[in-house]
Design a protein around this motif. Structure first.
Motif, PDB file in Angstrom:
ATOM      1  N   GLN A 127      -5.998  37.470  38.739  1.00 23.73           N
ATOM      2  CA  GLN A 127      -4.965  36.446  38.359  1.00 23.73           C
ATOM      3  C   GLN A 127      -4.479  36.812  37.024  1.00 23.73           C
ATOM      4  O   GLN A 127      -3.270  36.718  36.842  1.00 23.73           O
ATOM      5  N   ALA A 128      -5.027  37.510  36.126  1.00 24.38           N
ATOM      6  CA  ALA A 128      -4.369  38.091  34.988  1.00 24.38           C
ATOM      7  C   ALA A 128      -3.379  38.790  35.114  1.00 24.38           C
ATOM      8  O   ALA A 128      -2.174  38.887  34.772  1.00 24.38           O
ATOM      9  N   GLN A 129      -3.373  39.937  36.072  1.00 21.77           N
ATOM     10  CA  GLN A 129      -2.299  40.809  36.944  1.00 21.77           C
ATOM     11  C   GLN A 129      -1.192  39.894  37.131  1.00 21.77           C
ATOM     12  O   GLN A 129      -0.005  40.166  36.811  1.00 21.77           O
ATOM     13  N   LYS A 130      -1.342  38.875  38.031  1.00 23.37           N
ATOM     14  CA  LYS A 130      -0.573  38.223  38.637  1.00 23.37           C
ATOM     15  C   LYS A 130       0.442  37.514  37.709  1.00 23.37           C
ATOM     16  O   LYS A 130       1.556  37.417  37.751  1.00 23.37           O
ATOM     17  N   ILE A 131      -0.282  36.979  36.511  1.00 17.65           N
ATOM     18  CA  ILE A 131       0.374  36.156  35.430  1.00 17.65           C
ATOM     19  C   ILE A 131       1.406  36.949  34.867  1.00 17.65           C
ATOM     20  O   ILE A 131       2.592  36.993  34.388  1.00 17.65           O
ATOM     21  N   LEU A 132       0.764  38.471  34.641  1.00 14.93           N
ATOM     22  CA  LEU A 132       1.687  39.339  33.505  1.00 14.93           C
ATOM     23  C   LEU A 132       2.867  39.832  34.795  1.00 14.93           C
ATOM     24  O   LEU A 132       3.907  39.907  34.127  1.00 14.93           O
ATOM     25  N   GLU A 133       2.738  39.947  35.812  1.00  8.74           N
ATOM     26  CA  GLU A 133       3.790  40.353  36.640  1.00  8.74           C
ATOM     27  C   GLU A 133       4.750  39.214  36.759  1.00  8.74           C
ATOM     28  O   GLU A 133       5.866  39.672  36.981  1.00  8.74           O
ATOM     29  N   HIS A 176      -7.650  34.534  31.743  1.00  6.33           N
ATOM     30  CA  HIS A 176      -7.907  34.912  33.154  1.00  6.33           C
ATOM     31  C   HIS A 176      -8.847  36.130  32.976  1.00  6.33           C
ATOM     32  O   HIS A 176      -9.997  36.218  33.437  1.00  6.33           O
ATOM     33  N   GLU A 177      -8.632  37.079  32.110  1.00  2.00           N
ATOM     34  CA  GLU A 177      -9.329  38.098  31.938  1.00  2.00           C
ATOM     35  C   GLU A 177     -10.632  37.915  31.428  1.00  2.00           C
ATOM     36  O   GLU A 177     -11.830  38.281  31.751  1.00  2.00           O
ATOM     37  N   ALA A 178     -10.537  36.813  30.201  1.00  2.94           N
ATOM     38  CA  ALA A 178     -12.031  36.430  29.839  1.00  2.94           C
ATOM     39  C   ALA A 178     -13.011  35.698  30.659  1.00  2.94           C
ATOM     40  O   ALA A 178     -14.193  35.898  30.563  1.00  2.94           O
ATOM     41  N   LEU A 179     -12.174  35.045  31.643  1.00  4.57           N
ATOM     42  CA  LEU A 179     -12.860  34.336  32.461  1.00  4.57           C
ATOM     43  C   LEU A 179     -13.189  35.277  33.741  1.00  4.57           C
ATOM     44  O   LEU A 179     -14.059  34.847  34.856  1.00  4.57           O
ATOM     45  N   GLY A 180     -12.944  36.494  33.666  1.00  8.89           N
ATOM     46  CA  GLY A 180     -13.394  37.717  34.676  1.00  8.89           C
ATOM     47  C   GLY A 180     -12.582  37.596  35.995  1.00  8.89           C
ATOM     48  O   GLY A 180     -12.988  38.218  36.981  1.00  8.89           O
ATOM     49  N   ARG A 235     -13.136  28.230  23.549  1.00  8.05           N
ATOM     50  CA  ARG A 235     -13.020  27.251  24.700  1.00  8.05           C
ATOM     51  C   ARG A 235     -11.746  27.556  25.719  1.00  8.05           C
ATOM     52  O   ARG A 235     -10.680  27.154  25.696  1.00  8.05           O
ATOM     53  N   VAL A 236     -12.220  28.838  26.402  1.00  7.96           N
ATOM     54  CA  VAL A 236     -11.246  29.278  27.122  1.00  7.96           C
ATOM     55  C   VAL A 236     -10.677  28.627  28.533  1.00  7.96           C
ATOM     56  O   VAL A 236      -9.596  28.672  28.548  1.00  7.96           O
ATOM     57  N   GLU A 237     -11.674  27.875  29.061  1.00  7.85           N
ATOM     58  CA  GLU A 237     -11.251  26.900  30.165  1.00  7.85           C
ATOM     59  C   GLU A 237     -10.138  25.949  29.705  1.00  7.85           C
ATOM     60  O   GLU A 237      -9.001  25.608  30.073  1.00  7.85           O
ATOM     61  N   ASP A 238     -10.577  25.478  28.405  1.00  9.48           N
ATOM     62  CA  ASP A 238      -9.547  24.538  27.816  1.00  9.48           C
ATOM     63  C   ASP A 238      -8.112  25.175  27.547  1.00  9.48           C
ATOM     64  O   ASP A 238      -6.883  24.312  27.897  1.00  9.48           O
ATOM     65  N   ALA A 239      -8.144  26.302  27.034  1.00  7.79           N
ATOM     66  CA  ALA A 239      -6.863  26.859  26.660  1.00  7.79           C
ATOM     67  C   ALA A 239      -6.225  27.081  27.698  1.00  7.79           C
ATOM     68  O   ALA A 239      -4.914  27.182  27.758  1.00  7.79           O
ATOM     69  N   ARG A 240      -6.886  27.568  28.994  1.00  6.71           N
ATOM     70  CA  ARG A 240      -6.185  27.902  30.682  1.00  6.71           C
ATOM     71  C   ARG A 240      -5.462  26.713  30.906  1.00  6.71           C
ATOM     72  O   ARG A 240      -4.312  26.869  31.408  1.00  6.71           O
ATOM     73  N   LEU A 286       4.300  45.342  29.158  1.00  8.27           N
ATOM     74  CA  LEU A 286       4.004  46.134  30.301  1.00  8.27           C
ATOM     75  C   LEU A 286       2.928  46.989  30.122  1.00  8.27           C
ATOM     76  O   LEU A 286       2.298  47.487  31.193  1.00  8.27           O
ATOM     77  N   ARG A 287       2.730  47.334  28.753  1.00  5.46           N
ATOM     78  CA  ARG A 287       1.381  48.211  28.708  1.00  5.46           C
ATOM     79  C   ARG A 287       0.100  47.475  29.210  1.00  5.46           C
ATOM     80  O   ARG A 287      -0.528  47.959  29.728  1.00  5.46           O
ATOM     81  N   LYS A 288       0.206  46.049  28.824  1.00  6.28           N
ATOM     82  CA  LYS A 288      -0.956  45.390  29.019  1.00  6.28           C
ATOM     83  C   LYS A 288      -1.160  45.093  30.483  1.00  6.28           C
ATOM     84  O   LYS A 288      -2.176  45.292  31.113  1.00  6.28           O
ATOM     85  N   LEU A 289      -0.056  44.959  31.287  1.00  6.56           N
ATOM     86  CA  LEU A 289      -0.021  44.753  32.511  1.00  6.56           C
ATOM     87  C   LEU A 289      -0.661  46.059  33.422  1.00  6.56           C
ATOM     88  O   LEU A 289      -1.479  45.733  34.198  1.00  6.56           O
ATOM     89  N   GLY A 290      -0.137  47.089  32.716  1.00  6.88           N
ATOM     90  CA  GLY A 290      -0.793  48.447  33.411  1.00  6.88           C
ATOM     91  C   GLY A 290      -2.323  48.460  33.273  1.00  6.88           C
ATOM     92  O   GLY A 290      -3.008  48.825  33.947  1.00  6.88           O
ATOM     93  N   GLU A 291      -2.768  48.276  32.070  1.00  9.33           N
ATOM     94  CA  GLU A 291      -4.373  48.226  31.651  1.00  9.33           C
ATOM     95  C   GLU A 291      -4.846  47.182  32.686  1.00  9.33           C
ATOM     96  O   GLU A 291      -5.962  47.577  33.213  1.00  9.33           O
ATOM     97  N   VAL A 292      -4.427  46.021  32.743  1.00  6.21           N
ATOM     98  CA  VAL A 292      -5.133  45.077  33.542  1.00  6.21           C
ATOM     99  C   VAL A 292      -5.136  45.400  35.190  1.00  6.21           C
ATOM    100  O   VAL A 292      -6.200  45.291  35.914  1.00  6.21           O
ATOM    101  N   ALA A 293      -3.784  45.886  35.559  1.00  9.29           N
ATOM    102  CA  ALA A 293      -3.811  46.406  36.935  1.00  9.29           C
ATOM    103  C   ALA A 293      -4.884  47.480  37.221  1.00  9.29           C
ATOM    104  O   ALA A 293      -5.377  47.614  38.195  1.00  9.29           O
TER     105      ALA A 293
END
Length: 539
Positions: A251-257, A243-247, A214-219, A270-277
């Motif tokens: 937005q995922a990058q923005k949240i991590l920043e 946001h990643e799971a929702l494609g 239930r990704v939308e509920d979690a968001r 930081l590692r995850k931010l790099g991967e998402v970016a």
């Protein structure tokens, strides 16, 4: 005093004067088994070698990489270097306490605000020991692998010790999560939130929702949670995953920043931010993040040579081949002791040669990386899958198959044969997909034979574990599915009801019905399943 004489303590503080003061205070409380660490690195090395009853840690460690005591605690918990019942007391100023108390998902046992007296420290240690005595019976059941009994123990202890009721509720929820009972965990988190809006309960609720798909509920839960608790860093991490799971990579990058701006020193974030970016196509942001990861992890006990590979890939995408070459040289110099060095260097050089148009050299490096994987190199799943794609691009069919088999055979990879088939099909190589499928089917057949041998020797639990390995390799194989359902029912009959195994059995029965509703084994297995439910009073 006498009971304290057997306690072992690790003091983590860069200030020699403070270490001396703490020694005097502890000696006054009858504690004499004291060792010291001056920074996070020495603390990790000592905790790797032995366990301590109590860790006293200064929040401001003055580390060159900016790591503070809270981040050290999160590393220790993440890498399981301290047990759940270890006492970890943070020493901090009142100003800092106000910042960290709401941000810490993994909270210390206690905080002691400076300045403090020997009496204050002694009282806090005594309180922590009293608390440990209350929780220890439950933790011991967990350590024995008896999670179901541990859940019952936590429920009873929460009633017997109302002062710790919320902590026991959290422990119960965590234990349900550990055996994938996310619905039960969600119910506990909701009851806690009805009583009090605690950050950890909101985060737990979102995790339970996410785990149940239930990704939308979690968001939605996390957006409210982060707005109310803007320093609850783990909330940002999970919101980015949503946001990643929702494609929505951007937005995922923005949240991590946003999270990195608040807490800039956590290497995993930081590692995850790099991967998402990198996935989002923002190579400049990816390069910046990976450079920080390599720099901050330089003196860490948890260095990962793949961080250099990630930085190389970002630099190559930006066209900075000279910079990427420099990173490879630094990798070779600084990570000589890593067993993954050869594979990481080979993958990095292959990317460089590809970018320079030297396909012959790229093929040679890819072959070297494949050989390292065959030899058992502990590369991450993501890097191995990247290697598979690179092999496919260069028509290294056998290498692609071998690496994919290594990924699928690793039960911790999360990659099943169906994922492998999809990847090969997307590359237009259904012939390789068929080859992998045949290899996995053959391996699954061998495992079925091993499971039969274990069952005949009376090892029903071992037989089920082997059957689950076969299921991981061939999740759509009817013979394997039937064997798993039957093996699980035998274990339940002999060893008692196990909720996750019961759910697994039900899922296999549904799978058999979908494949062949008239199969002669389906009816008897369903009858046996219902009989087991009645036998153990499962509603």
């Amino acid at each position: 005093m006498q009971e304290n004489s057997q306690l072992s303590v690790l003091v983590i503080d860069p200030n020699p004067g403070m270490r001396s003061n703490l020694q005097n205070m502890l000696n006054g409380a009858g504690i004499n088994k004291i060792e010291y660490a001056v920074n996070s690195g020495t603390a990790i090395r000592q905790l790797t070698r032995r366990a301590y009853d109590i860790v006293l840690c200064e929040y401001d460690l003055g580390s060159g990489d900016g790591q503070d005591g809270q981040q050290l605690l999160e590393d220790l918990r993440h890498h399981r270097l301290i047990s759940p019942w270890a006492i970890f007391i943070m020493l901090t100023s009142e100003a800092v306490y106000g910042k960290v108390i709401g941000a810490a998902e993994l909270a210390p046992t206690d905080y002691v605000l400076k300045p403090f007296t020997a009496e204050t420290l002694g009282a806090r240690v005594a309180r922590a020991l009293e608390r440990r005595a209350v929780f220890l019976p439950t933790y011991q059941l967990v350590a024995q692998g008896n999670v179901r009994e541990a859940i019952r123990s936590a429920a009873a202890a929460g009633i017997a010790h109302p002062r710790h009721a919320l902590e026991f509720a959290r422990l119960r929820a965590d234990l349900h999560v550990s055996i994938k009972e996310h619905g039960e965990a969600e119910e506990i988190y909701r009851k806690v939130l009805d009583y009090k809006p605690l950050g950890w309960a909101g985060l737990g609720l979102a995790r339970a929702q996410f785990a149940q798909g239930r990704v939308e509920d979690a968001r939605e839960t996390l957006q409210v949670l982060v707005a109310a608790n803007p320093r609850l860093m783990a909330g940002y991490d999970l919101l980015a995953r949503c946001h990643e799971a929702l494609g929505n990579q951007a937005q995922a990058q923005k949240i991590l920043e946003e999270a990195v701006a608040i807490s800039p020193h956590m290497v995993r974030r930081l590692r995850k931010l790099g991967e998402v970016a990198l996935e989002a196509g923002d190579t400049a942001a990816a390069e910046k993040s990976f450079k920080q990861v390599v720099s901050k992890a330089r003196y860490s006990e948890f260095r990962d040579p793949e961080d250099h590979v990630r930085l190389v890939k970002a630099l190559v995408k930006r066209g900075d081949l000279a910079g990427a070459s420099g990173v490879v040289r630094d990798l070779e110099r600084s990570m000589k002791a890593s067993p993954e060095l050869d594979a990481c260097v080979a993958v990095s050089n292959a990317a460089l040669h590809d970018a320079a148009g030297n396909r012959t050299a790229a093929v040679a490096d890819l072959q070297g990386a494949v050989s390292a994987v065959r030899a058992g190199s502990g590369l991450s799943t993501s890097l191995k899958l990247g290697l598979v794609r690179a092999c496919l691009d260069h028509r290294l069919d056998q290498g692609a198959q071998d690496v994919m088999m290594a990924v699928v055979n690793d039960a911790d990879s999360g990659i099943t044969s169906e994922h492998a088939l999809t990847l090969f099909a997307q590359a237009g190589r259904r012939d390789l997909a068929d080859g992998v499928q045949q290899q996995l089917k053959a391996q699954a057949q061998i495992l079925l034979g091993v499971a039969d041998e274990k069952r005949n020797m009376g090892d029903v639990r071992g037989a089920v574990q082997t059957l689950l390995e076969a299921l991981h390799m061939a999740p759509s194989n009817l013979q394997v599915t039937i064997a798993v359902a039957g093996g699980v029912l035998r274990q339940i009959n002999e060893l008692g009801w196990d909720h996750p195994l019961g759910e697994l059995c039900y899922a296999q029965l549904e799978k058999i019905r979908a494949i062949d509703a008239q199969h002669p084994r389906l009816g008897p297995l369903e009858t046996e399943y219902q009989a087991m439910r009645r036998k153990y009073g499962i509603s």
